[in-house]
Write an enzyme that holds these catalytic residues in place. Structure first.
Site, PDB file in Angstrom:
ATOM      1  N   ASP A   1       1.703  -0.089   5.542  1.00 53.00           N
ATOM      2  CA  ASP A   1       1.002  -1.507   5.117  1.00 53.00           C
ATOM      3  C   ASP A   1       0.879  -1.570   3.521  1.00 53.00           C
ATOM      4  O   ASP A   1       0.310  -2.481   2.981  1.00 53.00           O
ATOM      5  CB  ASP A   1      -0.166  -1.704   5.790  1.00 53.00           C
ATOM      6  CG  ASP A   1      -1.477  -0.781   5.220  1.00 53.00           C
ATOM      7  OD1 ASP A   1      -1.052   0.173   5.099  1.00 53.00           O
ATOM      8  OD2 ASP A   1      -2.544  -1.200   4.852  1.00 53.00           O
TER       9      ASP A   1
ATOM     10  N   ARG B   1      -6.867  10.604  -2.856  1.00 55.79           N
ATOM     11  CA  ARG B   1      -8.214  10.076  -3.471  1.00 55.79           C
ATOM     12  C   ARG B   1      -8.223  10.212  -4.939  1.00 55.79           C
ATOM     13  O   ARG B   1      -8.641   9.494  -5.289  1.00 55.79           O
ATOM     14  CB  ARG B   1      -9.288  10.848  -2.541  1.00 55.79           C
ATOM     15  CG  ARG B   1     -10.778  10.283  -3.014  1.00 55.79           C
ATOM     16  CD  ARG B   1     -11.736  11.164  -2.295  1.00 55.79           C
ATOM     17  NE  ARG B   1     -11.420  11.829  -1.096  1.00 55.79           N
ATOM     18  CZ  ARG B   1     -11.693  12.640  -0.680  1.00 55.79           C
ATOM     19  NH1 ARG B   1     -12.223  13.853  -1.122  1.00 55.79           N
ATOM     20  NH2 ARG B   1     -11.422  13.340   0.706  1.00 55.79           N
TER      21      ARG B   1
ATOM     22  N   ASP C   1       1.771   5.538   8.982  1.00 60.39           N
ATOM     23  CA  ASP C   1       0.712   5.591   8.015  1.00 60.39           C
ATOM     24  C   ASP C   1      -0.684   5.479   8.839  1.00 60.39           C
ATOM     25  O   ASP C   1      -0.371   4.837   9.825  1.00 60.39           O
ATOM     26  CB  ASP C   1       0.815   4.420   6.745  1.00 60.39           C
ATOM     27  CG  ASP C   1      -0.524   4.473   5.976  1.00 60.39           C
ATOM     28  OD1 ASP C   1      -0.994   5.488   5.684  1.00 60.39           O
ATOM     29  OD2 ASP C   1      -0.999   3.269   5.767  1.00 60.39           O
TER      30      ASP C   1
ATOM     31  N   ASP D   1      -4.192   4.317   7.959  1.00 58.66           N
ATOM     32  CA  ASP D   1      -5.228   3.086   7.695  1.00 58.66           C
ATOM     33  C   ASP D   1      -4.572   1.953   7.409  1.00 58.66           C
ATOM     34  O   ASP D   1      -3.550   1.638   6.233  1.00 58.66           O
ATOM     35  CB  ASP D   1      -5.977   3.323   6.275  1.00 58.66           C
ATOM     36  CG  ASP D   1      -6.676   4.920   6.483  1.00 58.66           C
ATOM     37  OD1 ASP D   1      -7.334   5.094   7.568  1.00 58.66           O
ATOM     38  OD2 ASP D   1      -6.665   5.620   5.382  1.00 58.66           O
TER      39      ASP D   1
END
Length: 247
Positions: free
Chosen positions: A199, A66, A16, A18
């Site tokens: 995360d 998003r 991942d 971010d």
């Protein structure tokens, strides 16, 4: 050769972006808050309940495409908006309009503040590649390449599966495993021989549902127990902790 903390059968690492490779999760959380707070203030007036950049971010938007993030948060407040179109202007009061407003804020923050990769993540990815494993970045962000370039780590990724890929191929976003499975396919390896590094809790869910060979949870915000509960085989606070360790 340096041990990299993975089972011997793993031949590819799917990262991942971010919160794992770069601290841009903080940038995204700030942009989500700025956008949602302005929308809620216009809708509810001075008594509006603000977007929480920790609890709301983790529960409703972190790791999701998003538009899914917009829908999920609005549903948590019992708010329904028209979907609109993907190219809605950022001032449009639609799902896509709010998403595009948030995207403009993120891009402005990246342009003005820049992005630095986590040093421990860079060390780890370099060690993984030195050990002969292939690497991919898997992100729901349409700005993934811009972040990689800004952070100076684009060359460390063999494959990129991001928000643009999701739109082009019609992939389901996290918590579904489609994006990770696509990255493994492009690298020429099976899920069983791939390790996922995430995360976000929805990323853990994707790793578990996709039956990947190993799932590493990266705990930047003190949620180790939740990462384990959602499917992490191991949890670290920095990827460099895996160096010199056997799985």
């Amino acid at each position: 050769m340096t041990e990299i903390g993975l089972p011997d059968g793993v031949r590819a690492c799917l990262f991942d972006l971010d919160g794992v490779l770069t601290p841009t999760a903080l940038v995204h959380a700030a942009a989500w808050k700025e956008m949602f707070d302005a929308f809620l203030r216009d809708r509810d007036g001075a008594a509006f309940r603000p977007f929480d950049p920790v609890d709301d971010y983790d529960a409703y938007v972190d790791g999701r495409p998003r538009a899914d993030g917009v829908r999920t948060f609005l549903a948590s407040r019992d708010i329904e908006l028209p979907e609109g179109e993907e190219d809605d202007p950022p001032e449009a009061v639609t799902v896509h309009g709010l998403g595009n407003r948030k995207n403009e804020l993120v891009l402005e923050k990246i342009r003005t503040e820049g992005v630095q990769a986590y040093p421990g993540s860079v060390r780890y990815v370099e060690a993984v590649r030195a050990a002969g494993l292939r690497t991919a970045v898997v992100s729901s962000s349409a700005n993934c390449r811009d972040v990689l370039v800004s952070a100076g780590i684009e060359h460390l990724m063999d494959v990129r599966v991001d928000g643009l890929t999701i739109r082009e191929l019609g992939l389901r976003g996290k918590p579904k495993p489609d994006t990770f499975l696509r990255a493994a396919e492009e690298l020429g390896v099976t899920a069983e021989r791939s390790a996922v590094f995430e995360d976000a809790l929805v990323g853990m869910d994707a790793g578990r549902e996709g039956r990947f060979g190993y799932v590493v949870g990266v705990d930047r915000v003190g949620q180790a127990e939740e990462l384990h509960r959602h499917g992490a085989d191991v949890v670290v606070t920095d990827l460099a902790e895996l160096l010199g360790r056997r799985a």
